[in-house]
Enzyme design. Structure first.
Site, PDB file in Angstrom:
ATOM      1  N   THR A  49       0.828  -1.219   0.000  1.00  0.00           N
ATOM      2  CA  THR A  49       0.000   0.000   0.000  1.00  0.00           C
ATOM      3  C   THR A  49       0.859   1.265   0.000  1.00  0.00           C
ATOM      4  O   THR A  49       2.001   1.238   0.441  1.00  0.00           O
ATOM      5  CB  THR A  49      -0.841  -0.063   1.294  1.00  0.00           C
ATOM      6  OG1 THR A  49      -1.723  -1.148   1.173  1.00  0.00           O
ATOM      7  CG2 THR A  49      -1.598   1.199   1.592  1.00  0.00           C
ATOM      8  N   ARG A  73     -13.875  -8.166  -0.444  1.00  0.00           N
ATOM      9  CA  ARG A  73     -13.172  -7.810   0.802  1.00  0.00           C
ATOM     10  C   ARG A  73     -12.623  -6.363   0.733  1.00  0.00           C
ATOM     11  O   ARG A  73     -12.039  -5.940  -0.248  1.00  0.00           O
ATOM     12  CB  ARG A  73     -12.027  -8.794   1.019  1.00  0.00           C
ATOM     13  CG  ARG A  73     -11.164  -8.527   2.257  1.00  0.00           C
ATOM     14  CD  ARG A  73      -9.925  -7.750   1.907  1.00  0.00           C
ATOM     15  NE  ARG A  73      -9.020  -7.627   3.063  1.00  0.00           N
ATOM     16  CZ  ARG A  73      -8.016  -6.760   3.114  1.00  0.00           C
ATOM     17  NH1 ARG A  73      -7.772  -5.963   2.097  1.00  0.00           N
ATOM     18  NH2 ARG A  73      -7.240  -6.704   4.166  1.00  0.00           N
TER      19      ARG A  73
HETATM   20  N1  ASP Z   1      -3.589  -2.606   4.466  1.00  0.00           N
HETATM   21  C1  ASP Z   1      -3.863  -3.095   3.147  1.00  0.00           C
HETATM   22  C2  ASP Z   1      -5.103  -3.950   3.202  1.00  0.00           C
HETATM   23  O1  ASP Z   1      -5.257  -4.708   4.133  1.00  0.00           O
HETATM   24  C3  ASP Z   1      -2.766  -3.895   2.546  1.00  0.00           C
HETATM   25  C4  ASP Z   1      -1.392  -3.288   2.622  1.00  0.00           C
HETATM   26  O2  ASP Z   1      -1.140  -2.399   3.410  1.00  0.00           O
HETATM   27  O3  ASP Z   1      -0.535  -3.722   1.859  1.00  0.00           O
HETATM   28  O4  ASP Z   1      -5.871  -3.906   2.276  1.00  0.00           O
END
Ligand code: ASP
Length: 341
Positions: free
Chosen positions: A206, A234
């Protein structure tokens, strides 16, 4: 003898955990400040080529410089985080926008959010497939609607009405992310624990940014493709205000990691609340949440955060987190692994 073995087992857990923990706290510079991340996870030196490392550092620096130029010329923290995030969304390196991971159905579904600590306004979108820069849609929800969060087709319709750039879903196809989905599905089919873990670890990536402008306003924003192989629509923590993103007049936080843990523990808001109610400094608050509370329950990930004085904190409990910051003097500093700088 038994006591001795138990002591060594305890010691090895202690050493293992602490080998993964990192808290990088930077003192204020007295000027505009920007801190960003490009995801936390099993980012190991041995799996990266020098070219890979260079590519990440270059892109992170580009994002920091773009945000800094805005802040330095008197622009707002909101404009700065948007500029920094768009650069990372447009790069296939990160799990956001162009480089978004694949769902179980082989689609790319993105989430994003933004919160302005100055006026407390917030906007988010979730599960969108055709918005080129999801962070712009989150900002449009914040600024041009009476809502905080929109999802799916409705969010896409809103983005179209706002004249945001829409693309064919094929724009988000990248070989690398498709391969990660295929490998994870194969591993799950053959039920090989080691390989499931290996390919699951690639779920993180992210992007996020938190900025402090010359007027003392903080803005935080986060954008993601979510987690590889996610099913049934999701949604993670990134678009959930208080979990993946939060800003107020005291601090701003953007998170990355295993979203379910971050939602259940309201991570971004928890950091702000600890600061406000316990009068604890930023670094201690992020360390408490990321390196103690999340570690205890197995929630892998990290945060970047800053406070109204310009203190910066980059904390994570995974082997690495793409990250960087820039302060008054305008030098972008970027990091990938735990021990650096
Ligand atoms: N926090 C993000 C999610 O759970 C994933 C990530 O941070 O890579 O969708």
């Amino acid at each position: 003898m038994k006591k001795c073995i138990l002591f060594f087992v305890f010691l090895s857990f202690f050493v293992f955990d602490h080998a993964r923990l990192c808290a990088q706290n930077i003192k204020p510079s007295g000027g505009p400040t920007l801190v960003i991340h490009g995801g936390a996870g099993t980012i190991l030196r041995e799996n990266m080529t020098p070219e890979d490392e260079k590519a990440y550092h270059t892109k992170l620096k580009e994002a920091l410089n773009a945000g800094y130029n805005i802040l330095n010329s008197g622009g707002t923290s909101e404009d700065a985080v948007i500029a920094a995030i768009m650069i990372m969304e447009d790069s296939p390196l990160f799990n956001a926008g162009k480089g978004a991971v694949f769902t179980n159905e082989g689609t790319n579904e993105m989430d994003a959010s933004i919160m302005n600590g100055g006026d407390g306004s917030a906007g988010a979108i979730a599960g969108v497939k055709t918005i080129k820069n999801p962070i712009l849609a989150a900002q449009a929800v914040k600024n041009n609607s009476e809502h905080v969060m929109m999802s799916g087709n409705g969010a896409e319709q809103f983005a179209a009405d706002q004249n945001l750039e829409l693309v064919d879903p094929s724009y988000f196809f990248t070989e690398r992310r498709k391969m990660q989905l295929d490998k994870l599905k194969d591993a799950e089919k053959s039920n090989e624990e080691g390989s499931i873990k290996k390919w699951k670890d690639y779920k993180y990536g992210t992007v996020g940014a938190v900025a402090l402008d010359k007027n003392g306003n903080i803005c935080a924003a986060t954008s993601t493709g979510g987690m590889t192989n996610k099913k049934y629509g999701r949604i993670g923590d990134a678009p959930v205000i208080g979990a993946g993103t939060f800003a107020n007049k005291i601090c701003g936080v953007s998170a990355t990691g295993h979203g379910e843990y971050f939602i259940r523990n309201v991570v971004a808001y928890d950091i702000a609340a600890i600061m406000e109610y316990k009068k604890v400094p930023l670094g201690a608050a992020t360390e408490n949440v990321v390196m103690e509370k999340l570690v205890k329950i197995g929630g892998g990930g990290g945060v970047v955060a800053l406070d109204v004085k310009g203190n910066i904190s980059m904390s994570f409990n995974t082997p690495g987190m793409y990250r960087g910051y820039i302060q008054k003097e305008g030098k972008a500093r970027t990091y990938i692994y735990k021990i650096e700088g």
